[in-house]
Structure formats: C-alpha cells, structure tokens
Design an enzyme around this catalytic site. Structure first.
Site, PDB file in Angstrom:
ATOM      1  N   GLY A  22      57.431  41.736  23.104  1.00 30.00           N
ATOM      2  CA  GLY A  22      56.675  42.946  23.339  1.00 30.00           C
ATOM      3  C   GLY A  22      55.587  42.704  24.387  1.00 30.00           C
ATOM      4  N   GLY A  23      54.987  43.780  24.852  1.00 34.77           N
ATOM      5  CA  GLY A  23      53.867  43.656  25.780  1.00 34.77           C
ATOM      6  C   GLY A  23      54.254  43.873  27.235  1.00 34.77           C
ATOM      7  N   THR A  70      52.355  38.992  31.872  1.00 32.92           N
ATOM      8  CA  THR A  70      51.383  37.943  31.632  1.00 32.92           C
ATOM      9  C   THR A  70      51.703  36.765  32.537  1.00 32.92           C
ATOM     10  OG1 THR A  70      50.190  36.715  29.916  1.00 32.92           O
ATOM     11  CG2 THR A  70      52.600  36.731  29.777  1.00 32.92           C
ATOM     12  N   HIS A 107      51.848  32.504  32.945  1.00 37.15           N
ATOM     13  CA  HIS A 107      51.859  31.183  32.333  1.00 37.15           C
ATOM     14  C   HIS A 107      51.813  30.155  33.446  1.00 37.15           C
ATOM     15  CE1 HIS A 107      52.502  32.866  28.466  1.00 37.15           C
ATOM     16  NE2 HIS A 107      53.757  33.215  28.654  1.00 37.15           N
ATOM     17  N   ALA A 137      46.592  35.137  24.653  1.00 41.17           N
ATOM     18  CA  ALA A 137      47.538  36.255  24.611  1.00 41.17           C
ATOM     19  C   ALA A 137      48.517  36.073  23.458  1.00 41.17           C
ATOM     20  CB  ALA A 137      48.302  36.346  25.932  1.00 41.17           C
ATOM     21  N   GLY A 189      52.414  37.633  22.222  1.00 41.94           N
ATOM     22  CA  GLY A 189      53.592  38.450  22.495  1.00 41.94           C
ATOM     23  C   GLY A 189      54.763  37.917  21.691  1.00 41.94           C
ATOM     24  N   CYS A 207      48.517  42.181  30.850  1.00 43.95           N
ATOM     25  CA  CYS A 207      48.711  43.019  29.661  1.00 43.95           C
ATOM     26  C   CYS A 207      48.300  44.472  29.900  1.00 43.95           C
ATOM     27  CB  CYS A 207      47.978  42.437  28.459  1.00 43.95           C
ATOM     28  SG  CYS A 207      48.545  40.776  28.029  1.00 43.95           S
TER      29      CYS A 207
END
Length: 203
Positions: free
Chosen positions: A51-52, A55, A57, A130, A132, A161
């Site tokens: 979900g979300g 983002t 990384h 975060a 998710g 996000c």
C-alpha cells in the site's frame, strides 16, 4: 519475499524478518500519483504491491521486510499496523528520539522546533520512518524503513508518501552518531517488547 510468504502460508517455512539496505531507488505503492514522481530519470522506479505511494530506499536506510502470520496475531490489520508503528517508536526511543504518529499521515514523525514553523504556524515535523505493507492469506510482506543516514536529497525526486508540507530526516541528521549495528540491535530488542518472541532474522 513472495515465495517466502507463500511458504509461510502453506506451513513449510517459519515467520521471517529481513533486514536489508538497498541501492538508491524509488518504489511505487498501489496508490501512487504520477505527478508525485518529480524526477523520473533520477533512479530506477520499482512498482510494488504494498500500500501507499512513492518512497525512497537507499544506502544509510534500514529496511525491514516483515513476513509475519497476522492470522495467529489476532487477524486485526489495524492493530498490526499500530504494532509496527509502536516497534519503530520503541526503537527510536532507545536513542532518546520521540517518534509520533499523525492522523492522515503514514509513518513516524519527529518534531523539529529548530526549523521554521509551517505555513499554519505549527511546529515543523519531519518523517523519519515509513510503513508500507500488504497481506496475502493473512501473511504480511513489505514492511518498514528507518532513516539512519541516507542522502536526504535523494528524496527530492518524489513527493514522499504524497506529503508536500513536511520534510524528511534521519537519526544522523538529528545529530545522533548512530551506526547501522546500533539500529539493528535496537530493532531486535524493541521487537520483543511489542510482538514477543523474535522470528527468524536475516541481515
């Protein structure tokens, strides 16, 4: 990760947490908006089933992929998410950082009183972690990320996000000389406080 989730579901593998560190990349959740990828050529973009929204990384960020049997933990998704939030908050507390959650904003946030107030006159807040996840047959996958010392400018290529009015921070940005080993120990210890016995851990 999906193969491990399937194996946990059919009883041929145990619950598992992977602690990883990625090269610079963006991931797109199931609720992404194209406009939130503001620099599409900066890093590779990987669609995911979590979900979300978008983002980042990258190096200096600890990602914990959490493959747990939520069915055996009450079959309450909201409770499970609250436990993940509590895990992050308890981990940060070991470094005297007060993490908080906010209605309508996913993740964990910290106050930044040394920064200029928001347009509404509120104390500035930055996101430090975060969350998710996705569930399949009540087994969770994807998970959480905590910013230890990533290059914070790498977040500039997305609207993290989907939130524009707040920034992003890290433990080192807050002035804490924390190492990845320190963070991993805190994650391990805090997990048992929130969830009980630690499952198989890799990384």
């Amino acid at each position: 990760m999906e193969a491990r989730v399937a194996a946990i579901s059919d009883g041929t593998a145990s619950e598992c947490i992977w602690l990883v560190e990625h090269p610079p990349l963006y991931t797109a959740g199931t609720s992404t908006k194209a406009a939130d990828l503001t620099d599409p050529d900066r890093f590779d973009v990987f669609p995911t089933k979590r979900g979300g929204q978008y983002t980042y990384h990258g190096p200096g960020q600890r990602v914990a992929y959490v493959m747990l049997d939520v069915s055996a933990r009450g079959r309450d998704v909201r409770c499970f998410v609250r436990q993940l939030e509590a895990w992050i908050i308890a981990t940060l507390a070991r470094f005297n950082v007060t993490g908080e959650i906010r209605d309508g904003r996913v993740g964990v946030w910290v106050h930044r009183p040394e920064k200029a107030p928001t347009a509404e006159g509120n104390t500035a807040e930055d996101k430090i972690a975060a969350i998710g996840i996705r569930l399949r047959k009540w087994i969770s996958f994807h998970g959480i990320s905590i910013n230890l010392e990533p290059d914070l400018t790498h977040f500039d290529g997305i609207v993290p996000c989907g939130i524009t009015e707040h920034g992003v921070t890290s433990l080192v940005d807050l002035g804490l000389p924390v190492t990845m080993d320190d963070l991993d120990i805190a994650l391990r210890d805090s997990f048992t406080e929130i969830f009980g016995e630690m499952p198989v851990l890799h990384g």
